[in-house]
Design a protein around this motif. Structure first.
Motif, PDB file in Angstrom:
ATOM      1  N   THR A   1      38.631  40.036  42.068  1.00  0.00           N
ATOM      2  CA  THR A   1      37.528  39.155  42.314  1.00  0.00           C
ATOM      3  C   THR A   1      37.562  37.822  41.664  1.00  0.00           C
ATOM      4  OG1 THR A   1      35.755  41.114  42.691  1.00  0.00           O
ATOM      5  CG2 THR A   1      35.185  39.038  42.059  1.00  0.00           C
ATOM      6  N   ALA A   2      38.072  37.825  40.349  1.00  0.00           N
ATOM      7  CA  ALA A   2      38.251  36.460  39.829  1.00  0.00           C
ATOM      8  C   ALA A   2      39.167  35.805  40.233  1.00  0.00           C
ATOM      9  CB  ALA A   2      38.212  36.785  38.311  1.00  0.00           C
ATOM     10  N   SER A   3      40.409  36.191  40.713  1.00  0.00           N
ATOM     11  CA  SER A   3      41.408  35.601  41.229  1.00  0.00           C
ATOM     12  C   SER A   3      41.057  35.093  42.623  1.00  0.00           C
ATOM     13  CB  SER A   3      42.686  36.576  41.688  1.00  0.00           C
ATOM     14  OG  SER A   3      43.186  36.738  40.154  1.00  0.00           O
ATOM     15  N   ARG A   4      40.424  35.973  43.352  1.00  0.00           N
ATOM     16  CA  ARG A   4      39.775  35.450  44.801  1.00  0.00           C
ATOM     17  C   ARG A   4      38.815  33.994  44.845  1.00  0.00           C
ATOM     18  NH1 ARG A   4      42.159  38.631  49.024  1.00  0.00           N
ATOM     19  NH2 ARG A   4      40.376  38.334  50.640  1.00  0.00           N
ATOM     20  N   LEU A   5      38.062  34.374  43.824  1.00  0.00           N
ATOM     21  CA  LEU A   5      37.026  33.525  43.712  1.00  0.00           C
ATOM     22  C   LEU A   5      37.390  31.970  43.226  1.00  0.00           C
ATOM     23  CD1 LEU A   5      34.139  35.175  42.035  1.00  0.00           C
ATOM     24  CD2 LEU A   5      33.915  34.195  44.058  1.00  0.00           C
TER      25      LEU A   5
END
Length: 326
Positions: free
Chosen positions: A254-258
């Protein structure tokens, strides 16, 4: 607004974005609801999505509110022939104050009653797109599909869709309809957005079914099947600190995609919401977002997504983000 045919080659032509009306008449008052509907149609939108149970879970409501508000707007604006109405049956509680444990289900009796009452609340004699809202495995598929086909033959319903159904049940239902010569499901509505949940965890409510890679693979081989995505903007979680993500999104990917989403938005001079919607619309399996707004200003931001174009390289960056982390 760009338009596309939904539900196969003989289906109606709809705008690229579908307006979801879940909070209309409850947390969004009637005046604001009418203003949002007016702006959506002014911008070229024509597909309006509601249900016969929105929003039964909000204090002081019955589940009539969204359909009834849309119905009053249709009458006030004399707009019935300008728009396509999408509504649902199967998930309305039969006991006030309860939840899906007492849902009406998808029996012949329940569907006929639900359709009759939806038509009354909407003030119309036809539903352009009618959904089986949640699976009901207590009722034979033959009974559900046969009854839905009756509604189509009677002219009360145009095309059919299934929402929150697993891929194998969708395929089984479509195969049965073909074998019996009945109208089959040609639209699928599931939860879907740019951020991907962990599939080993449940979503906030057990009835939600998320788009899976399996479903996308299936749809690639089914040209008459249109995919629509609800919760496409995760209820504001991409931009609002007061809208936390569900636990299923709590993983390293999630953090990477955000991070990549925000980079792309800054590069394009767009908002993260607009990039998410453009990503959904332009995939190799195009997905029609069902978008919600509680103000005209929010809707205007959403409509701006139609001007955001993702290059193949940018789309690949977005697609690949978070894969190794998750």
């Amino acid at each position: 607004m760009l338009r596309r045919r939904i539900g196969g080659p003989s289906g109606p032509t709809a705008g690229a974005l579908c307006l979801g009306t879940l909070p209309f008449g409850s947390t969004v008052d009637e005046k604001t609801s009418f203003a949002i509907l007016d702006r959506f149609v002014e911008a070229g939108g024509n597909l309006i999505d509601t249900a016969n149970n929105y929003v039964f879970w909000h204090p002081g409501t019955t589940g009539d509110e969204s359909e009834a508000t849309v119905g009053r707007w249709l009458a006030s604006r004399r707009a019935r022939d300008e728009v396509l109405i999408s509504t649902k049956a199967g998930a309305r509680p039969t006991v006030p104050g309860t939840g899906l444990e007492t849902a009406e289900g998808l029996s012949a009796t329940a569907i006929r009653k639900a359709a009759r009452e939806s038509l009354r609340r909407l003030g119309t004699d036809r539903i352009d797109l009618y959904w089986a809202h949640v699976e009901d495995r207590s009722v034979p598929l033959e009974e559900t599909l046969g009854t839905l086909d009756e509604l189509v033959l009677a002219g009360q319903v145009g095309i059919l869709g299934c929402s929150n159904h697993t891929t194998w049940r969708t395929e089984r239902a479509r195969a049965l309809a073909r074998a019996r010569g009945w109208t089959g499901y040609t639209c699928v509505q599931q939860r879907y957005s740019y951020l991907q949940p962990r599939f080993d965890m449940g979503l906030p409510e057990s009835a939600h079914v998320h788009v899976t890679p399996e479903l996308l693979d299936y749809v690639r081989d089914e040209p008459d099947l249109t995919v629509m995505a609800y919760s496409s903007l995760l209820s504001g979680a991409y931009t609002r600190a007061d809208k936390p993500l569900a636990a299923a999104y709590d993983h390293p990917g999630t953090a990477s995609r955000l991070a990549v989403l925000r980079e792309v938005a800054a590069e394009l001079g767009a908002t993260p919401n607009q990039v998410v919607l453009s990503w959904l619309l332009g995939g190799d399996v195009p997905v029609m977002p069902i978008v919600g707004a509680s103000s005209v200003e929010q809707l205007d931001e959403i409509l701006g997504a139609l001007d955001v174009k993702l290059t193949p390289d940018t789309r690949e960056r977005l697609d690949r983000a978070g894969l190794s982390a998750s």
